[in-house]
Design an enzyme around this catalytic site. Sequence first.
Site, short mmCIF file in Angstrom:
data_model
loop_
_atom_site.label_atom_id
_atom_site.label_comp_id
_atom_site.label_asym_id
_atom_site.label_seq_id
_atom_site.Cartn_x
_atom_site.Cartn_y
_atom_site.Cartn_z
N ASP A 173 1.60 8.29 7.16
CA ASP A 173 2.47 7.38 6.42
C ASP A 173 2.47 7.78 4.94
OD1 ASP A 173 3.68 5.24 5.13
OD2 ASP A 173 2.20 3.75 5.71
N LYS A 215 6.84 -0.97 14.34
CA LYS A 215 5.97 -2.06 13.92
C LYS A 215 6.74 -3.00 13.01
CE LYS A 215 3.37 0.38 10.26
NZ LYS A 215 2.03 0.59 9.69
N LYS A 230 9.82 4.90 7.10
CA LYS A 230 10.18 3.72 6.32
C LYS A 230 11.38 4.08 5.46
CE LYS A 230 5.45 1.91 5.68
NZ LYS A 230 4.24 2.12 4.85
N HIS A 255 8.57 -1.53 9.34
CA HIS A 255 8.93 -2.49 8.28
C HIS A 255 8.06 -2.21 7.05
CE1 HIS A 255 5.37 -5.36 9.35
NE2 HIS A 255 5.07 -4.11 9.51
N GLU A 312 -2.87 5.59 12.45
CA GLU A 312 -2.09 5.94 11.27
C GLU A 312 -2.99 6.05 10.03
OE1 GLU A 312 1.04 3.08 10.73
OE2 GLU A 312 1.17 3.46 8.60
N GLU A 315 -4.42 -2.48 9.38
CA GLU A 315 -3.65 -3.04 10.49
C GLU A 315 -4.29 -2.75 11.84
OE1 GLU A 315 0.42 -1.59 10.06
OE2 GLU A 315 0.28 -1.88 7.89
N SER A 356 0.87 -1.18 0.00
CA SER A 356 0.00 0.00 0.00
C SER A 356 0.91 1.22 0.00
CB SER A 356 -0.94 -0.01 1.21
OG SER A 356 -0.25 0.14 2.42
N ASP A 388 -3.86 1.18 11.72
CA ASP A 388 -3.46 1.83 10.46
C ASP A 388 -4.61 1.62 9.48
OD1 ASP A 388 -2.39 2.84 8.16
OD2 ASP A 388 -0.75 1.39 7.99
N HIS A 440 -3.51 -5.89 2.60
CA HIS A 440 -2.62 -6.96 3.07
C HIS A 440 -3.35 -8.29 3.27
CE1 HIS A 440 0.40 -3.83 4.89
NE2 HIS A 440 0.38 -3.84 3.57
N GLU A 498 1.54 -9.52 6.77
CA GLU A 498 2.39 -9.14 7.90
C GLU A 498 2.24 -10.10 9.07
OE1 GLU A 498 1.93 -4.94 8.65
OE2 GLU A 498 2.95 -4.46 6.77
P1 PGA Z 1 3.09 -1.40 3.06
O1 PGA Z 1 2.19 -1.27 4.37
O2 PGA Z 1 4.41 -1.85 3.47
O3 PGA Z 1 2.33 -2.40 2.24
O4 PGA Z 1 3.08 -0.03 2.44
C1 PGA Z 1 2.65 -0.77 5.58
C2 PGA Z 1 1.90 0.44 5.99
O5 PGA Z 1 1.00 0.93 5.29
O6 PGA Z 1 2.20 0.97 7.05
ZN ZN Z 2 0.63 2.64 6.80
#
Ligand code: PGA
Ligand code: ZN
Length: 424
Positions: A317, A393, A342, A370, A290, A166, A44, A244, A157, A207
């Site tokens: 994010d 996370k 990230k 991650h 998030e 999440e 995503s 999230d 996911h 995940e």
């Molecule tokens: P992604 O998801 O690694 O698939 O982008 C993680 C997130 O959205 O925090």
């Molecule tokens: Zn996110």
Amino acid sequence: MTRPTFSTIQAMEILDSRGFPTVRVFVELSNGIRASASVPSGASTGENEAVELRDQDQNRYFGKGVCQAVTNVHQLIAPALLGMDPFDQALIDQQMIAIDGTKNKSKLGANAILGVSMAVAKAAAKASHLPLYRYLGGAGTRRLPVPCMNIVNGGAHADNSVDFQEFMAVPIGASSFCEGLRAVAETFHVLKSILNQRGLSTGIGDEGGFAPNFSSNEDAIETIIQAIEQAGYKPGEDISLALDSAASSFALKENGEYDLNRSGAGRMDRGQLIKLAGSWIDKYPIISWEDPLAEHDWEGFQQFTARYGDKIEVVGDDIFVTNTEYIARGIKEGSANSVLIKLNQIGTVTETIEAIRMCREAGWRYFLSHRSGETEDTFLADFSVAMDGGHLKSGSASRSERIAKYNRLLEIEQELGTTAMYYW
Ligand code: PGA
Ligand code: ZN
């Protein structure tokens, strides 16, 4: 002592946890020290993330091969970096950014650049005989992050009835990292037995969290709360919740509305979504939220933060993509009070540290993360300790690419011994 320099820089194509190609980089120093690093990959992804270079050759891995990124390491990056000092992290990263020359690293590929950038840090740590967390963090480094364990997966996911991506259990009340990890891992196992009893699937998402067809998004939250209690913990005291939404994934392009169609909750406008979130914040022990709105919905983020920012951590994010340009705007406009960090969204270790510096200066929090496509590389674990971020996370209590990071943090905690610190 003569300082070592890079003698070899090589890359190869490996597979990530979803079975798609990603980049691994090997570096060797003139004193024989070697290090390698592997690059994660998201599903995503935010629109403004640095570009993950993919071959687009439909005859290989459906176009997702990374041979060009590997070639770029060999032909464009290595010749420029050979002979350089591994302790010059910022200079090396700057050099790669200059060779790339684009705003979003689309020429060399952020996957090529980040692989080298991380391997450089690891080699420098080894050359200075320090663990990576201490090399990157310095003498005062002693704080373990709170593991925000993603125990229910939805959205992009998983293939289930949950709109939000999440649902994390956050062991805020634990006395140490290992006790915190135990609390949320136990909760994960109790959740499995509850799902079994209800005849719901215990299959897992990308995940490592469970991905059943809950009757609603609220059902997912209430079942997690039940699992926390049955595991012997107090919701809100021992373990809180972090969400999230990854709202960009259910935002409608045409009219800015949100479509919670997986759960059947239906379409709503920004105001309704913010109100719904507020009712959950009142009802459930949510500590962090998030991407409650989509990446383009700056106004929505601002409204959300104005309403709930004094109660919970509001994390951006997709809207910030670990990029100081967007974080600066967010700080100015009050769009959030925390940034998801990230490494591969921005593409170098140095720029990631810059993003964190900006958060600190603004009094914002930052949340190390991650990606949904991961590897066995544990760089993130050391990085989170070095950055003193307070929380991380890394998925659930299953799937070794997730556990590898948690296990590395257990090792670091043991190494730190009585000097280790842990708090939300
Ligand atoms: P992604 O998801 O690694 O698939 O982008 C993680 C997130 O959205 O925090
Ligand atoms: Zn996110």
